[in-house]
Design a protein around this motif. Sequence first.
Motif, mmCIF file in Angstrom:
data_model
loop_
_atom_site.group_PDB
_atom_site.id
_atom_site.type_symbol
_atom_site.label_atom_id
_atom_site.label_comp_id
_atom_site.label_asym_id
_atom_site.label_seq_id
_atom_site.Cartn_x
_atom_site.Cartn_y
_atom_site.Cartn_z
ATOM 1 N N ASP A 17 0.814 -1.212 0.000
ATOM 2 C CA ASP A 17 0.000 0.000 0.000
ATOM 3 C C ASP A 17 0.849 1.264 0.000
ATOM 4 O O ASP A 17 1.726 1.430 0.851
ATOM 5 C CB ASP A 17 -0.881 -0.015 1.253
ATOM 6 C CG ASP A 17 -2.086 0.885 1.162
ATOM 7 O OD1 ASP A 17 -2.100 1.816 0.344
ATOM 8 O OD2 ASP A 17 -3.038 0.634 1.927
ATOM 9 N N SER A 18 0.620 2.141 -0.958
ATOM 10 C CA SER A 18 1.160 3.511 -0.991
ATOM 11 C C SER A 18 2.680 3.616 -0.858
ATOM 12 O O SER A 18 3.186 4.430 -0.093
ATOM 13 C CB SER A 18 0.499 4.343 0.114
ATOM 14 O OG SER A 18 -0.904 4.302 0.019
ATOM 15 N N GLY A 22 0.173 8.385 -1.372
ATOM 16 C CA GLY A 22 -1.197 7.863 -1.295
ATOM 17 C C GLY A 22 -1.831 8.124 0.041
ATOM 18 O O GLY A 22 -1.431 9.027 0.772
ATOM 19 N N ASP A 23 -2.803 7.291 0.383
ATOM 20 C CA ASP A 23 -3.619 7.509 1.574
ATOM 21 C C ASP A 23 -3.138 6.798 2.832
ATOM 22 O O ASP A 23 -3.629 7.069 3.914
ATOM 23 C CB ASP A 23 -5.065 7.064 1.296
ATOM 24 C CG ASP A 23 -5.718 7.913 0.215
ATOM 25 O OD1 ASP A 23 -5.320 9.087 0.067
ATOM 26 O OD2 ASP A 23 -6.618 7.398 -0.470
ATOM 27 N N ALA A 27 2.483 6.580 3.842
ATOM 28 C CA ALA A 27 2.659 6.695 2.388
ATOM 29 C C ALA A 27 4.042 7.233 2.051
ATOM 30 O O ALA A 27 4.563 8.109 2.745
ATOM 31 C CB ALA A 27 1.585 7.609 1.809
ATOM 32 N N VAL A 59 -7.538 1.951 -9.825
ATOM 33 C CA VAL A 59 -6.996 2.860 -8.809
ATOM 34 C C VAL A 59 -5.537 3.199 -9.120
ATOM 35 O O VAL A 59 -5.141 4.367 -9.081
ATOM 36 C CB VAL A 59 -7.152 2.269 -7.395
ATOM 37 C CG1 VAL A 59 -6.441 3.131 -6.356
ATOM 38 C CG2 VAL A 59 -8.637 2.123 -7.037
ATOM 39 N N SER A 60 -4.738 2.205 -9.449
ATOM 40 C CA SER A 60 -3.337 2.476 -9.807
ATOM 41 C C SER A 60 -3.265 3.339 -11.053
ATOM 42 O O SER A 60 -2.451 4.264 -11.133
ATOM 43 C CB SER A 60 -2.569 1.170 -10.018
ATOM 44 O OG SER A 60 -2.442 0.487 -8.796
ATOM 45 N N TYR A 61 -4.123 3.052 -12.028
ATOM 46 C CA TYR A 61 -4.158 3.882 -13.233
ATOM 47 C C TYR A 61 -4.425 5.347 -12.863
ATOM 48 O O TYR A 61 -3.756 6.253 -13.344
ATOM 49 C CB TYR A 61 -5.217 3.380 -14.217
ATOM 50 C CG TYR A 61 -5.456 4.354 -15.341
ATOM 51 C CD1 TYR A 61 -4.601 4.395 -16.430
ATOM 52 C CD2 TYR A 61 -6.500 5.273 -15.287
ATOM 53 C CE1 TYR A 61 -4.789 5.326 -17.450
ATOM 54 C CE2 TYR A 61 -6.693 6.198 -16.296
ATOM 55 C CZ TYR A 61 -5.835 6.221 -17.372
ATOM 56 O OH TYR A 61 -6.015 7.147 -18.362
ATOM 57 N N GLU A 62 -5.420 5.569 -11.995
ATOM 58 C CA GLU A 62 -5.775 6.944 -11.618
ATOM 59 C C GLU A 62 -4.653 7.645 -10.859
ATOM 60 O O GLU A 62 -4.553 8.863 -10.895
ATOM 61 C CB GLU A 62 -7.076 6.952 -10.829
ATOM 62 C CG GLU A 62 -8.276 6.624 -11.708
ATOM 63 C CD GLU A 62 -9.591 6.478 -10.958
ATOM 64 O OE1 GLU A 62 -9.576 6.404 -9.706
ATOM 65 O OE2 GLU A 62 -10.631 6.417 -11.629
ATOM 66 N N GLU A 63 -3.808 6.875 -10.169
ATOM 67 C CA GLU A 63 -2.659 7.461 -9.471
ATOM 68 C C GLU A 63 -1.496 7.710 -10.433
ATOM 69 O O GLU A 63 -0.804 8.726 -10.330
ATOM 70 C CB GLU A 63 -2.215 6.546 -8.330
ATOM 71 C CG GLU A 63 -3.208 6.495 -7.186
ATOM 72 C CD GLU A 63 -2.836 5.492 -6.101
ATOM 73 O OE1 GLU A 63 -1.786 4.809 -6.228
ATOM 74 O OE2 GLU A 63 -3.602 5.369 -5.133
ATOM 75 N N PHE A 64 -1.261 6.797 -11.362
ATOM 76 C CA PHE A 64 -0.107 6.898 -12.263
ATOM 77 C C PHE A 64 -0.343 7.864 -13.422
ATOM 78 O O PHE A 64 0.560 8.600 -13.816
ATOM 79 C CB PHE A 64 0.238 5.531 -12.860
ATOM 80 C CG PHE A 64 0.785 4.518 -11.895
ATOM 81 C CD1 PHE A 64 0.904 4.761 -10.536
ATOM 82 C CD2 PHE A 64 1.184 3.280 -12.355
ATOM 83 C CE1 PHE A 64 1.409 3.812 -9.663
ATOM 84 C CE2 PHE A 64 1.697 2.316 -11.493
ATOM 85 C CZ PHE A 64 1.803 2.582 -10.150
ATOM 86 N N SER A 122 -1.554 -2.183 -7.915
ATOM 87 C CA SER A 122 -2.769 -2.955 -8.208
ATOM 88 C C SER A 122 -2.855 -4.274 -7.445
ATOM 89 O O SER A 122 -3.004 -5.349 -8.025
ATOM 90 C CB SER A 122 -2.883 -3.205 -9.708
ATOM 91 O OG SER A 122 -2.842 -1.996 -10.432
#
Length: 185
Positions: A17-18, A22-23, A27, A59-64, A122
């Motif tokens: 995680d993170s 991230g959250d 992180a 979620v990973s896509y939206e972060e990357f 992911s």
Amino acid sequence: MGQLIVTEFITLDGVVDSPGGGDHPHAGWTFRQVEFDEAAYELKDREQKQAAAMLLGRVSYEEFAPVWPAMEEFAEYNAMPKYVVSSRLTDPQWHNTSVLRSLAEVARVKDSLDGPLLVHGSATLAQGLAAAGLVDRYHLLVFPLLLGAGRRLFDDSADTLRRLALVEHEAYANGVVKAVYDVVR
């Protein structure tokens, strides 16, 4: 036929995680808690040069996607085909990105490739891919940390025995350990 590789920064207690932000309360643990050693990241450079495509969860896509396209060190990733497994994403903006709706579609993409299909981050997607028998290899950079809580790479809710074969390993001065495992079929 391509090889599906799950590549992760992971703590000794299995948390993924993170790692860069991230959250999670800790992180950025890869660079905030462990001294940087360039040698430990050689695997990441090699992955980028050898990969045929990248596979991400939503979620990973939206972060990357907002960050990686502007990073020169990710030029190969930015140019290669990218796939996102999602039931909600409809219009990906990251260059050369397609949405897949099922693991069956992932299997078809994997079979069509001449090189590795890399899964970055992911954790939930990686768990589903493992349960479906689609993972061929794990590239793990194990950090000498115990976070105690957070998303884990290996889900304890499934009663699935998987045998792995260690094919490459190295320990670095900062305590990070590279462990590359093939899934034994």
